[in-house]
Design an enzyme around this catalytic site. Structure first.
Site, PDB file in Angstrom:
ATOM      1  N   GLU A 167      16.030 -37.426  28.394  1.00 41.15           N
ATOM      2  CA  GLU A 167      16.493 -36.154  28.972  1.00 41.15           C
ATOM      3  C   GLU A 167      17.893 -35.748  28.540  1.00 41.15           C
ATOM      4  OE1 GLU A 167      15.766 -35.706  33.148  1.00 41.15           O
ATOM      5  OE2 GLU A 167      13.609 -35.812  32.878  1.00 41.15           O
ATOM      6  N   GLU A 370       7.241 -38.967  31.764  1.00 38.09           N
ATOM      7  CA  GLU A 370       7.464 -38.943  33.217  1.00 38.09           C
ATOM      8  C   GLU A 370       6.718 -37.773  33.817  1.00 38.09           C
ATOM      9  OE1 GLU A 370      11.544 -39.142  34.719  1.00 38.09           O
ATOM     10  OE2 GLU A 370      12.068 -40.471  33.050  1.00 38.09           O
TER      11      GLU A 370
HETATM   12  C1  BG6 Z   1      14.032 -37.709  35.477  1.00 39.27           C
HETATM   13  C2  BG6 Z   1      14.783 -38.941  35.089  1.00 39.27           C
HETATM   14  O1  BG6 Z   1      14.920 -36.657  35.404  1.00 39.27           O
HETATM   15  O2  BG6 Z   1      13.555 -37.577  36.759  1.00 39.27           O
HETATM   16  C3  BG6 Z   1      14.610 -40.120  36.023  1.00 39.27           C
HETATM   17  O3  BG6 Z   1      14.513 -39.322  33.770  1.00 39.27           O
HETATM   18  C4  BG6 Z   1      14.585 -39.630  37.453  1.00 39.27           C
HETATM   19  O4  BG6 Z   1      15.651 -41.008  35.783  1.00 39.27           O
HETATM   20  C5  BG6 Z   1      13.389 -38.694  37.615  1.00 39.27           C
HETATM   21  O5  BG6 Z   1      14.565 -40.639  38.414  1.00 39.27           O
HETATM   22  C6  BG6 Z   1      13.242 -38.148  39.024  1.00 39.27           C
HETATM   23  O6  BG6 Z   1      14.434 -37.551  39.432  1.00 39.27           O
HETATM   24  P1  BG6 Z   1      15.160 -37.970  40.761  1.00 39.27           P
HETATM   25  O7  BG6 Z   1      16.428 -37.204  40.749  1.00 39.27           O
HETATM   26  O8  BG6 Z   1      14.255 -37.608  41.866  1.00 39.27           O
HETATM   27  O9  BG6 Z   1      15.390 -39.447  40.684  1.00 39.27           O
END
Ligand code: BG6
Length: 470
Positions: A167, A370
């Site tokens: 990201e 993700e």
């Molecule tokens: C992504 C990241 O932006 O989203 C992760 O790569 C992150 O590291 C995931 O945990 C979810 O976001 P958050 O802020 O809910 O942890």
């Protein structure tokens, strides 16, 4: 990679996976020679939220955790390597104990026939490099490429899939929220995109190095990509949506895949007196390293309208600054979408749109690194976690991915967030994502025991049937 013509099935070698990142999952932040990263010493953690020192203590639960991943039936597992475990100060001595830890992890995965997918850098730049201005310092390019070389030399005999920077677009757009140190300068915008340029150069050099050293490996970037809707059918809202997409999505992929900078973004930077410096030879470097696939994280879409004219950025609150770029776009809520408990819009169809748009634009195989639902899970007295909302979320998103595949998009794998509970970037352990529950609270570490959630059994069955159970 061959396409499967049978509409009912996912491709035969589809990489059913799940993801974690080192600083959010490993804990053991100062153990066995590990140096501090910016996340370990982050002083801006919101009140009432845990830090990243223990997290899920994966470092001390390695065998048990990999067994769970194997029981889940994963074909692949995406994890990141903590730069500061390998090189504690970022560019100095190598820490053999750090090398050994990931050797153990990779060997365990391979023993269980799980393909490792390695992210080299996931928000955790070494604190010692940050002291020297981090990514704003061009010397960090060399430090990163050296780190990548060490990883290729030590793990390249077993790791086939590599991801460069997690990201990068979120680091640039909302870095301060996710614990990154941002540049300090009178011309902040220029410094920000200068830093982005250095990261792009580091990525291209790393992709080239990967191909030179490991001809059978595959490497790609891992930005957060999502479709952007215009808020209305007003023609100027369509322009706003395109502007936002250029700044949020295409800037990063145009540079990685095509070796060019997105013209809309360059024009916008020039208009704002913020064009960064490009040295002779830099564009050749950008063109010299290309990805084999595009990995992307997807949580939600965005919606944009053209802001009213006359808005001055310096007069906006910090919250407004995250949503409004004067004369360019303004991000607004989408009334057609529901939200998670943490206020994130939920949009499975937008996932399909994102696949379609990205594949149309670049024509490279796509790997989802993700996608997932952060929620307040509850554990019952008999240690069950009934997360039917997560199953519903995944069912809809995986169906949308399948629709995109049926429409001709080449997707090689799906790696939801997260394999096991871990600490969110800025909302603590209470915002859970895993298929496995980790028994701890924000400040009470309890026994850190692992419990399988209902979604664990659901995903296990989905993988076993290669998606047919959907
Ligand atoms: C992504 C990241 O932006 O989203 C992760 O790569 C992150 O590291 C995931 O945990 C979810 O976001 P958050 O802020 O809910 O942890």
């Amino acid at each position: 990679m061959k396409k499967d013509n049978n509409k009912k099935l996912f491709p035969k070698d589809f990489l059913w996976s799940a993801s974690t990142s080192a600083y959010q999952f490993e804990g053991a932040w100062n153990v066995d020679g590990k140096g501090p990263s910016v996340q370990d010493i982050n002083e801006n953690i919101p009140e009432g939220t845990t830090d990243f020192k223990v997290t899920s203590d994966h470092y001390n639960h390695l065998e048990e955790d990999v067994k769970l991943l194997a029981e889940l039936g994963l074909k692949a597992y995406r994890f990141s390597i903590a730069w500061t475990r390998i090189i504690p100060d970022g560019d100095g001595e190598i820490n053999q104990k750090g090398i050994d830890f990931y050797n153990r992890l990779i060997n365990l995965l391979i023993k269980h026939k799980i393909e490792p997918i390695v992210t080299m850098y996931h928000f955790d730049i070494p604190a010692k490099l940050e002291d020297k201005d981090g990514w704003s310092n061009p010397k960090t390019i060399d430090a990163f490429v050296r780190f990548a070389k060490i990883l290729f030399e030590n793990y390249g005999d077993r790791v086939k899939y590599w991801l460069t920077i997690n990201e990068q677009n979120m680091i640039i757009l909302v870095g301060q929220i996710i614990g990154m140190k941002m540049p300090k300068s009178d011309n902040y915008l220029k410094s920000l995109y200068q830093m982005n340029h250095y990261m792009m150069l580091a990525q291209s050099k790393t992709m080239k190095l990967c191909h030179d050293l490991l001809p059978n490996a595959k490497i790609g970037p891992a930005p957060n990509i999502s479709a952007i809707y215009p808020a209305s059918s007003k023609p100027e809202d369509q322009i706003a949506a395109m502007n936002m997409s250029c700044l949020r999505n295409w800037l990063y992929l145009d540079a990685a895949v095509r070796g060019i900078y997105n013209p809309t973004v360059i024009a916008w930077l020039k208009k704002n007196n913020a064009m960064f410096d490009i040295k002779p030879g830099d564009m050749d470097i950008l063109k010299s390293g290309k990805p084999d696939f595009i990995a992307f994280n997807y949580y939600n879409t965005s919606t944009a309208k053209m802001p009213e004219s006359g808005i001055i950025k310096d007069q906006l609150t910090s919250q407004q600054k995250l949503k409004i770029e004067p004369d360019f776009y303004e991000q607004v809520d989408n009334p057609n979408l529901g939200k998670t408990q943490f206020g994130w819009e939920i949009d499975p169809t937008g996932f399909r749109t994102t696949f379609r748009e990205t594949y149309d634009r670049y024509g490279l195989p796509l790997l989802v690194t993700e996608n997932g639902l952060g929620a307040y899970d509850e554990i019952t007295k008999d240690f069950k976690i009934h997360d039917d909302y997560r199953i519903e979320y995944y069912t809809k998103h995986i169906q949308a991915m399948k629709d995109a595949i049926d429409e001709g998009v080449e997707v090689i794998g799906y790696s939801p967030w997260s394999a096991i509970d871990l600490v969110s970037t800025h909302e603590g352990i209470k915002k859970r994502y895993g298929f496995v529950y980790v028994n701890r609270d924000e400040f009470d570490l309890k026994d850190l025991k692992r419990y399988k959630k209902d979604s664990f059994f659901w995903y296990q069955n989905l993988i076993r049937t290669n998606g047919e159970s959907l």
